[in-house]
Motif scaffolding. Structure first.
Motif, PDB file in Angstrom:
ATOM      1  N   ALA A   1       0.838  -1.203   0.000  1.00 29.40           N
ATOM      2  CA  ALA A   1       0.000   0.000   0.000  1.00 29.40           C
ATOM      3  C   ALA A   1       0.875   1.256   0.000  1.00 29.40           C
ATOM      4  O   ALA A   1       0.532   2.257  -0.626  1.00 29.40           O
ATOM      5  N   HIS A   2       2.012   1.191   0.686  1.00 29.57           N
ATOM      6  CA  HIS A   2       2.906   2.345   0.729  1.00 29.57           C
ATOM      7  C   HIS A   2       3.433   2.675  -0.675  1.00 29.57           C
ATOM      8  O   HIS A   2       3.454   3.840  -1.076  1.00 29.57           O
ATOM      9  N   ILE A   3       3.838   1.643  -1.409  1.00 29.23           N
ATOM     10  CA  ILE A   3       4.325   1.858  -2.781  1.00 29.23           C
ATOM     11  C   ILE A   3       3.205   2.438  -3.643  1.00 29.23           C
ATOM     12  O   ILE A   3       3.419   3.378  -4.410  1.00 29.23           O
ATOM     13  N   ASN A   4       1.994   1.893  -3.516  1.00 33.06           N
ATOM     14  CA  ASN A   4       0.843   2.419  -4.272  1.00 33.06           C
ATOM     15  C   ASN A   4       0.567   3.871  -3.899  1.00 33.06           C
ATOM     16  O   ASN A   4       0.275   4.701  -4.766  1.00 33.06           O
ATOM     17  N   LEU A   5       0.653   4.173  -2.613  1.00 33.07           N
ATOM     18  CA  LEU A   5       0.421   5.538  -2.132  1.00 33.07           C
ATOM     19  C   LEU A   5       1.449   6.501  -2.725  1.00 33.07           C
ATOM     20  O   LEU A   5       1.089   7.549  -3.274  1.00 33.07           O
ATOM     21  N   MET A   6       2.721   6.141  -2.641  1.00 31.69           N
ATOM     22  CA  MET A   6       3.773   7.027  -3.123  1.00 31.69           C
ATOM     23  C   MET A   6       3.690   7.205  -4.645  1.00 31.69           C
ATOM     24  O   MET A   6       3.899   8.300  -5.154  1.00 31.69           O
ATOM     25  N   PHE A   7       3.369   6.125  -5.364  1.00 31.03           N
ATOM     26  CA  PHE A   7       3.209   6.216  -6.819  1.00 31.03           C
ATOM     27  C   PHE A   7       2.042   7.148  -7.154  1.00 31.03           C
ATOM     28  O   PHE A   7       2.142   7.986  -8.054  1.00 31.03           O
ATOM     29  N   SER A   8       0.947   7.027  -6.423  1.00 33.10           N
ATOM     30  CA  SER A   8      -0.218   7.893  -6.648  1.00 33.10           C
ATOM     31  C   SER A   8       0.121   9.354  -6.364  1.00 33.10           C
ATOM     32  O   SER A   8      -0.323  10.254  -7.084  1.00 33.10           O
ATOM     33  N   ILE A   9       0.912   9.585  -5.316  1.00 30.60           N
ATOM     34  CA  ILE A   9       1.325  10.947  -4.977  1.00 30.60           C
ATOM     35  C   ILE A   9       2.230  11.510  -6.075  1.00 30.60           C
ATOM     36  O   ILE A   9       2.073  12.664  -6.489  1.00 30.60           O
ATOM     37  N   GLU A  10       3.155  10.694  -6.554  1.00 33.51           N
ATOM     38  CA  GLU A  10       4.021  11.145  -7.650  1.00 33.51           C
ATOM     39  C   GLU A  10       3.196  11.564  -8.861  1.00 33.51           C
ATOM     40  O   GLU A  10       3.447  12.612  -9.459  1.00 33.51           O
ATOM     41  N   ASN A  11       2.210  10.748  -9.201  1.00 34.25           N
ATOM     42  CA  ASN A  11       1.366  11.058 -10.361  1.00 34.25           C
ATOM     43  C   ASN A  11       0.549  12.326 -10.149  1.00 34.25           C
ATOM     44  O   ASN A  11       0.431  13.158 -11.040  1.00 34.25           O
ATOM     45  N   GLU A  12      -0.030  12.478  -8.988  1.00 33.25           N
ATOM     46  CA  GLU A  12      -0.897  13.625  -8.698  1.00 33.25           C
ATOM     47  C   GLU A  12      -0.110  14.934  -8.641  1.00 33.25           C
ATOM     48  O   GLU A  12      -0.567  15.960  -9.137  1.00 33.25           O
ATOM     49  N   PHE A  13       1.064  14.891  -8.033  1.00 34.73           N
ATOM     50  CA  PHE A  13       1.826  16.118  -7.796  1.00 34.73           C
ATOM     51  C   PHE A  13       2.938  16.355  -8.816  1.00 34.73           C
ATOM     52  O   PHE A  13       3.599  17.384  -8.778  1.00 34.73           O
ATOM     53  N   GLY A  14       3.164  15.389  -9.715  1.00 36.46           N
ATOM     54  CA  GLY A  14       4.209  15.555 -10.717  1.00 36.46           C
ATOM     55  C   GLY A  14       5.605  15.598 -10.109  1.00 36.46           C
ATOM     56  O   GLY A  14       6.470  16.328 -10.597  1.00 36.46           O
ATOM     57  N   VAL A  15       5.799  14.836  -9.034  1.00 35.30           N
ATOM     58  CA  VAL A  15       7.113  14.756  -8.394  1.00 35.30           C
ATOM     59  C   VAL A  15       7.670  13.352  -8.595  1.00 35.30           C
ATOM     60  O   VAL A  15       6.933  12.424  -8.941  1.00 35.30           O
ATOM     61  N   GLN A  16       8.947  13.224  -8.381  1.00 42.23           N
ATOM     62  CA  GLN A  16       9.596  11.907  -8.434  1.00 42.23           C
ATOM     63  C   GLN A  16      10.379  11.744  -7.140  1.00 42.23           C
ATOM     64  O   GLN A  16      11.278  12.527  -6.850  1.00 42.23           O
ATOM     65  N   PHE A  17      10.010  10.745  -6.348  1.00 44.23           N
ATOM     66  CA  PHE A  17      10.724  10.483  -5.105  1.00 44.23           C
ATOM     67  C   PHE A  17      11.981   9.684  -5.392  1.00 44.23           C
ATOM     68  O   PHE A  17      11.978   8.785  -6.231  1.00 44.23           O
ATOM     69  N   THR A  18      13.056  10.003  -4.682  1.00 42.98           N
ATOM     70  CA  THR A  18      14.256   9.178  -4.759  1.00 42.98           C
ATOM     71  C   THR A  18      13.981   7.899  -3.970  1.00 42.98           C
ATOM     72  O   THR A  18      13.023   7.825  -3.187  1.00 42.98           O
ATOM     73  N   ASP A  19      14.840   6.902  -4.148  1.00 39.10           N
ATOM     74  CA  ASP A  19      14.674   5.662  -3.382  1.00 39.10           C
ATOM     75  C   ASP A  19      14.694   5.943  -1.885  1.00 39.10           C
ATOM     76  O   ASP A  19      13.902   5.379  -1.131  1.00 39.10           O
ATOM     77  N   ASP A  20      15.575   6.826  -1.453  1.00 39.29           N
ATOM     78  CA  ASP A  20      15.654   7.169  -0.029  1.00 39.29           C
ATOM     79  C   ASP A  20      14.387   7.861   0.454  1.00 39.29           C
ATOM     80  O   ASP A  20      13.912   7.608   1.557  1.00 39.29           O
ATOM     81  N   GLN A  21      13.838   8.746  -0.364  1.00 39.30           N
ATOM     82  CA  GLN A  21      12.637   9.481   0.035  1.00 39.30           C
ATOM     83  C   GLN A  21      11.419   8.570   0.157  1.00 39.30           C
ATOM     84  O   GLN A  21      10.538   8.842   0.969  1.00 39.30           O
ATOM     85  N   LEU A  22      11.363   7.519  -0.635  1.00 35.23           N
ATOM     86  CA  LEU A  22      10.192   6.635  -0.603  1.00 35.23           C
ATOM     87  C   LEU A  22       9.892   6.136   0.805  1.00 35.23           C
ATOM     88  O   LEU A  22       8.739   5.927   1.155  1.00 35.23           O
ATOM     89  N   MET A  23      10.918   5.953   1.610  1.00 34.53           N
ATOM     90  CA  MET A  23      10.723   5.408   2.945  1.00 34.53           C
ATOM     91  C   MET A  23      11.111   6.381   4.059  1.00 34.53           C
ATOM     92  O   MET A  23      11.095   6.010   5.219  1.00 34.53           O
ATOM     93  N   SER A  24      11.449   7.606   3.712  1.00 26.31           N
ATOM     94  CA  SER A  24      12.048   8.489   4.711  1.00 26.31           C
ATOM     95  C   SER A  24      11.074   9.412   5.445  1.00 26.31           C
ATOM     96  O   SER A  24      11.431   9.957   6.487  1.00 26.31           O
ATOM     97  N   PHE A  25       9.876   9.611   4.930  1.00 26.43           N
ATOM     98  CA  PHE A  25       8.961  10.554   5.582  1.00 26.43           C
ATOM     99  C   PHE A  25       8.448   9.957   6.890  1.00 26.43           C
ATOM    100  O   PHE A  25       7.895   8.863   6.907  1.00 26.43           O
TER     101      PHE A  25
END
Length: 84
Positions: A43-67
């Motif tokens: 679900a976390h991966i799905n959430l982050m992918f959805s956020i990337e799509n909605e906001f037009g951002v790209q998370f680094t590998d480190d950011q995916l788990m850092s918040f």
């Protein structure tokens, strides 16, 4: 509350409700994965992918788990969001 924060919060809420299939889900700055039923690694991966799509951002590998919580994620998104 400023316009950017309000816009980011509403967009995040929409994404969370969609990813977790819960139209009544409420999130706060202090919300973490442990607070949301079903927020596992997939679900976390799905959430982050959805956020990337909605906001037009790209998370680094480190950011995916850092918040640490939703508030930290929101502040990151606010820093990269402009309201027209």
């Amino acid at each position: 509350m400023d316009e950017v924060r309000m816009t980011v919060e509403l967009r995040l809420l929409k994404i969370f409700r969609s990813v977790f299939a819960n139209d009544h889900l409420v999130i706060h700055d202090s919300t973490t994965a442990g607070d949301v039923p079903g927020w596992d690694s997939l679900a976390h991966i799905n959430l982050m992918f959805s956020i990337e799509n909605e906001f037009g951002v790209q998370f680094t590998d480190d950011q995916l788990m850092s918040f640490a919580d939703v508030g930290e994620l929101r502040r990151f998104l606010e820093s990269r969001t402009q309201v027209a």
